[in-house]
Write an enzyme that holds these catalytic residues in place. Structure first.
Site, mmCIF file in Angstrom:
data_model
loop_
_atom_site.group_PDB
_atom_site.id
_atom_site.type_symbol
_atom_site.label_atom_id
_atom_site.label_comp_id
_atom_site.label_asym_id
_atom_site.label_seq_id
_atom_site.Cartn_x
_atom_site.Cartn_y
_atom_site.Cartn_z
ATOM 1 N N ARG A 136 0.814 -1.160 0.171
ATOM 2 C CA ARG A 136 0.054 0.104 0.070
ATOM 3 C C ARG A 136 0.894 1.104 0.104
ATOM 4 N NH1 ARG A 136 -3.556 -3.029 -1.115
ATOM 5 N NH2 ARG A 136 -5.771 -3.210 -0.034
ATOM 6 N N GLU A 168 -4.591 7.194 -5.508
ATOM 7 C CA GLU A 168 -4.958 6.350 -6.820
ATOM 8 C C GLU A 168 -6.303 6.237 -6.996
ATOM 9 O OE1 GLU A 168 -4.730 1.686 -5.501
ATOM 10 O OE2 GLU A 168 -2.985 2.577 -5.156
ATOM 11 N N HIS A 182 -1.727 -0.518 -9.725
ATOM 12 C CA HIS A 182 -2.492 -1.437 -8.863
ATOM 13 C C HIS A 182 -2.926 -2.828 -9.275
ATOM 14 C CE1 HIS A 182 -4.475 -1.441 -4.657
ATOM 15 N NE2 HIS A 182 -4.014 -2.873 -4.868
HETATM 16 C C1 8YV Z 1 -6.858 -5.965 -5.258
HETATM 17 C C2 8YV Z 1 -5.344 -5.341 -3.339
HETATM 18 O O1 8YV Z 1 -6.809 -6.775 -6.291
HETATM 19 O O2 8YV Z 1 -5.661 -7.584 -2.413
HETATM 20 C C3 8YV Z 1 -5.655 -6.292 -2.124
HETATM 21 O O3 8YV Z 1 -5.852 -5.832 -1.143
HETATM 22 O O4 8YV Z 1 -4.784 -4.334 -3.104
HETATM 23 C C4 8YV Z 1 -5.201 -5.933 -4.659
HETATM 24 O O5 8YV Z 1 -4.773 -7.084 -4.710
HETATM 25 C C5 8YV Z 1 -7.394 -4.881 -5.361
HETATM 26 O O6 8YV Z 1 -7.696 -4.378 -3.923
HETATM 27 C C6 8YV Z 1 -8.972 -5.103 -5.922
HETATM 28 O O7 8YV Z 1 -9.564 -4.005 -6.178
#
Ligand code: 8YV
Length: 316
Positions: A235, A264, A282
């Site tokens: 993150r 983002e 992302h």
């Molecule tokens: C997700 C992510 O694909 O898993 C998570 O927490 O940040 C990513 O792998 C994303 O959040 C899906 O919108």
């Protein structure tokens, strides 16, 4: 006929998820509402479940707008954007989608390191724009194999990254709350600055929380140094972006490969102006196979809850 549970849908899902969700639940598409506060005021009392995405979460205001909320199902492994305190206060269950995305996120992190270190994006442009024929050999880049890698956070994804890096013959160090038995081949370096000093490539793979905010600060970045590369597949909040930008702009840090950004999908335009940063949208879990598995798990958690069954992947 029993009415279907009313679910607040925070973000977009692909059709292969939306169709079964619409079949099983009454989905209220929050992300499509022009006036989101008004939408919440209108439907909030009917909502017993929230379906969200890792990066979108569910804040306290959203949770409090749903007085009959019982479960929040996260499409993603990171639940840092869900207000867990608000959920604990009301006994609201929270689930995520771990494991199914671990390998893809690790794959992308290692691919980002290779692509940036070997200049692959620029090399592709060098071929496509005629520079190879006009200017000759592409400028030399830097190798990866045999060099030093640091993994900040040895959870599921960090462990998967480290296992991949072994294949490149890299000297691996890691930071975690405590040394891990399964990591006995690697050096345990708990302090992030010391880990960065011992690394040419530093992977940020730890789950984001209030405790980890800006754990990669100016001191860590300076310790990684002008020959170092920072790879972030966790993150943005784990990194002090201002310190990172200053170091990249001044040469205090050699390079970065980033899949996540503050604000983002909008990101600080200073990143776009830099040629020593690989930018990704992302996309760590962004494959058909993994996103379908995530969507299935999102639904399984909701269906289990409303059927009074144990939750497959509960966080709370
Ligand atoms: C997700 C992510 O694909 O898993 C998570 O927490 O940040 C990513 O792998 C994303 O959040 C899906 O919108």
């Amino acid at each position: 006929m029993m009415s279907k549970p009313e679910i607040l849908q925070v973000g977009f899902y692909p059709e292969w998820d939306q169709v079964p969700l619409d079949a099983a639940f009454t989905m209220h598409r929050y992300f499509e509402a022009a006036d989101k506060p008004a939408f919440l005021a209108e439907v909030g009392a009917q909502i017993t479940g929230i379906a969200t995405r890792g990066e979108l979460g569910a804040n306290r205001a959203m949770i409090e707008a749903c007085p009959n909320l019982k479960i929040i199902s996260v499409y993603g492994v990171g639940y840092d954007s869900v207000d867990l305190a608000a959920c604990r206060e009301r006994g609201i269950r929270v689930t995520n989608t771990p494991d199914v995305l671990t390998e893809d996120v690790a794959d992308l992190g290692v691919a980002m390191m290779l692509a940036q270190s070997r200049g692959m994006i620029g090399a592709s442009a060098w071929v496509r724009d005629g520079s190879w024929a006009a200017k000759g050999l592409y400028p030399l880049q830097h190798r990866v194999w045999g060099r030093r890698a640091g993994v900040l956070g040895l959870g599921r994804i960090g462990l998967a990254v480290a296992k991949r890096l072994e294949g490149f013959g890299m000297q691996i160090s890691y930071s975690a709350r405590a040394a891990k038995p399964e990591a006995s081949n690697w050096a345990f370096v708990p302090d992030p600055v010391a880990l960065a000093q011992a690394s040419d490539f530093l992977f940020v793979t730890l789950a984001a929380s209030a405790e980890t905010r800006h754990i990669v600060n100016g001191a860590v970045i300076a310790a990684l140094g002008p020959a170092g590369m920072l790879i972030n597949i966790s993150r943005a909040a784990n990194i002090d972006e201002e310190a990172l930008l200053r170091a990249l702009e001044s040469g205090g840090l050699g390079a970065a490969a980033l899949d996540v950004f503050e604000g983002e999908p909008a990101l600080n335009p200073r990143f776009v102006a830099l040629d020593n940063v690989l930018l990704q949208p992302h996309h760590g879990s962004g494959t058909y196979e993994t996103r379908k598995a995530m969507g299935s798990l999102l639904r399984e958690n909701l269906l289990a809850h409303f059927a009074g069954q144990p939750l497959p992947t509960a966080v709370l």
